[in-house]
Design a protein around this motif. Structure first.
Motif: not given
Length: 96
Positions: A43-72
């Motif tokens: 299984v491949r884990e992919v997480v989408v947040f409705h946040s900007a990329a810079d906000a994700l880097r502050r909170y989720q940068a150390d996660l070992p799977f794909a985290v996608v910024a989707d502010p719009d």
């Protein structure tokens, strides 16, 4: 952009609230703790947040799977993921 090759197997696609959501953070830390088990199951884990990329880097940068910024919320709309006042007032959210 994230490209998932056809041979990637199963994809667990999660849509989360926002980068600093305490419930989301708690859940994702548990998923991160079990990432080897998840990956070994094909299984491949992919997480989408409705946040900007810079906000994700502050909170989720150390996660070992794909985290996608989707502010719009383009992916949210494409996959039919909605939001409601009821969801925001859920007791678990309010306690957090």
């Amino acid at each position: 952009d994230i490209t998932i090759p056809a041979e990637a197997g199963l994809v667990h696609l999660q849509f989360r609230r926002f980068a600093g959501c305490p419930i989301c953070t708690l859940h994702l830390r548990e998923v991160a703790r079990r990432v080897d088990e998840i990956t070994n199951a094909g299984v491949r884990e992919v997480v989408v947040f409705h946040s900007a990329a810079d906000a994700l880097r502050r909170y989720q940068a150390d996660l070992p799977f794909a985290v996608v910024a989707d502010p719009d919320r383009e992916l949210y709309d494409e996959f039919g993921v909605g939001s409601s006042l009821r969801a925001l007032l859920h007791p678990q959210v309010v306690r957090a």
